[in-house]
Enzyme design. Structure first.
Site, PDB file in Angstrom:
ATOM      1  N   ARG A  37       0.442  -1.484   0.248  1.00 56.26           N
ATOM      2  CA  ARG A  37      -0.166  -0.160   0.038  1.00 56.26           C
ATOM      3  C   ARG A  37       0.994   1.653  -0.172  1.00 56.26           C
ATOM      4  NH1 ARG A  37      -5.513  -2.218   2.793  1.00 56.26           N
ATOM      5  NH2 ARG A  37      -3.931  -4.054   3.756  1.00 56.26           N
ATOM      6  N   HIS A 124      -3.551 -10.359   9.837  1.00 58.88           N
ATOM      7  CA  HIS A 124      -4.565 -11.175   8.853  1.00 58.88           C
ATOM      8  C   HIS A 124      -4.046 -11.771   8.227  1.00 58.88           C
ATOM      9  CE1 HIS A 124      -3.324  -6.064   8.355  1.00 58.88           C
ATOM     10  NE2 HIS A 124      -4.440  -6.917   9.000  1.00 58.88           N
ATOM     11  N   CYS A 157     -11.604 -27.649  -2.796  1.00 58.78           N
ATOM     12  CA  CYS A 157     -11.253 -27.721  -1.952  1.00 58.78           C
ATOM     13  C   CYS A 157     -11.444 -29.831  -2.382  1.00 58.78           C
ATOM     14  CB  CYS A 157     -12.363 -27.891  -0.774  1.00 58.78           C
ATOM     15  SG  CYS A 157     -12.110 -28.602   1.515  1.00 58.78           S
ATOM     16  N   CYS A 160     -15.003 -30.769  -0.049  1.00 63.50           N
ATOM     17  CA  CYS A 160     -16.258 -30.015  -0.427  1.00 63.50           C
ATOM     18  C   CYS A 160     -16.198 -29.612  -1.425  1.00 63.50           C
ATOM     19  CB  CYS A 160     -17.124 -29.334   1.043  1.00 63.50           C
ATOM     20  SG  CYS A 160     -15.933 -27.197   0.616  1.00 63.50           S
ATOM     21  N   THR A 198       4.967   0.069  10.406  1.00 66.81           N
ATOM     22  CA  THR A 198       3.976   0.678   9.840  1.00 66.81           C
ATOM     23  C   THR A 198       2.891   2.034  10.622  1.00 66.81           C
ATOM     24  OG1 THR A 198       1.316   0.247  11.153  1.00 66.81           O
ATOM     25  CG2 THR A 198       3.450  -0.498  12.537  1.00 66.81           C
ATOM     26  N   SER A 199       2.870   2.569   9.223  1.00 66.69           N
ATOM     27  CA  SER A 199       1.987   3.265   8.857  1.00 66.69           C
ATOM     28  C   SER A 199       1.137   3.929   9.733  1.00 66.69           C
ATOM     29  CB  SER A 199       1.447   4.432   7.759  1.00 66.69           C
ATOM     30  OG  SER A 199       0.900   3.047   7.217  1.00 66.69           O
TER      31      SER A 199
HETATM   32 ZN    ZN Z   1     -13.639 -27.269   1.713  1.00 66.06          ZN
END
Ligand code: ZN
Length: 252
Positions: A37, A124, A157, A160, A198-199
């Protein structure tokens, strides 16, 4: 903006009961990880690249996902190594003077440098893992990148069939509540809070020095550019982190 010499800062660290450190992109630029950024940031120069990091686009557009996986394949992150500033923080922990480390970085370089994982909160997320956006399955990034290399341009995945993404927090994605809680607790416990590279403009990270100050902590800001906290910090350090941090830690 008060400035303090390294001897004074080292004294604060020596006398502290609980030192909490917050790190941002500035600590990793010496390792060749671009600041996303900042003025020369990847997203600043190429706003289109930001789409691959925005949850809404990522989930709805297979082409964005294909591009994101190709970016991950060619990312410089996999070969990046910790630098002198990361190593200085490991030394600070070994000296018993670093209790919690909250990072905005997803590069995993604090872990790679040898920081104790239980002291590190990656608010993050991180790029070492992949997560399924449907069932929550997690696995090593390496294995999924092998699938991409073998020809799956948008791997799904195995459990699933859901969309896979790096285990980072994208734009538009909620933070992990437990990580947020741990980082706020770390800020509240601090009597010395050191903000590095960090800003301090992106929340929730920007809220952490506020919490620390409210609880009576000393605030030290180490960053090349100005931050909104400079006027209320107890000390501001602008010199390059790769030199200043090792020098500071050597004095502790
Ligand atoms: Zn999954």
């Amino acid at each position: 903006m008060p400035s303090a010499d390294l001897d004074t800062l080292a004294g604060w660290l020596r006398d502290a009961r609980h030192v909490t450190v917050l790190t941002g992109a500035g600590i990793s630029t010496d390792s060749g990880i671009p600041d996303f950024r900042g003025p020369n940031g990847v997203w600043t120069k190429n706003p289109d690249a930001e789409k691959t990091a925005t949850l809404e686009y990522y989930m709805s557009d297979p082409e964005i996902r294909r591009r994101a996986w190709q970016n991950r394949l060619s990312s410089g992150m996999w070969s990046a190594a910790p630098n002198a500033a990361h190593e200085a923080l490991v030394t600070l922990e070994r000296k018993g003077r670093l209790h919690d480390l909250v990072t905005q970085n997803v590069d995993g370089l604090h872990h790679a440098a040898g920081q104790s994982p239980e002291r590190v909160v990656e608010i993050h997320g991180n790029v070492r893992e992949v997560k399924c956006m449907t069932c929550g399955w997690r696995g090593p990034m390496h294995d999924t990148l092998e699938r991409v290399r073998a020809g799956e341009d948008d791997p799904k995945c195995f459990d699933c069939g859901g969309v896979l993404k790096s285990a980072t927090i994208s734009f538009g994605e909620n933070l992990v509540p437990d990580d947020l809680r741990r980082s706020q607790l770390a800020a509240a416990r601090a009597d010395v809070f050191v903000s590095i590279g960090t800003s301090l403009v992106v929340y929730p990270a920007a809220g952490l020095p506020e919490i620390a100050l409210r609880n009576g902590a000393r605030l030290v800001v180490m960053n090349a550019e100005e931050t909104p906290f400079d006027p209320i910090a107890d000390a501001v350090v602008r010199e390059p982190l790769g030199e200043t941090l090792p020098a500071l830690v050597a004095l502790v």
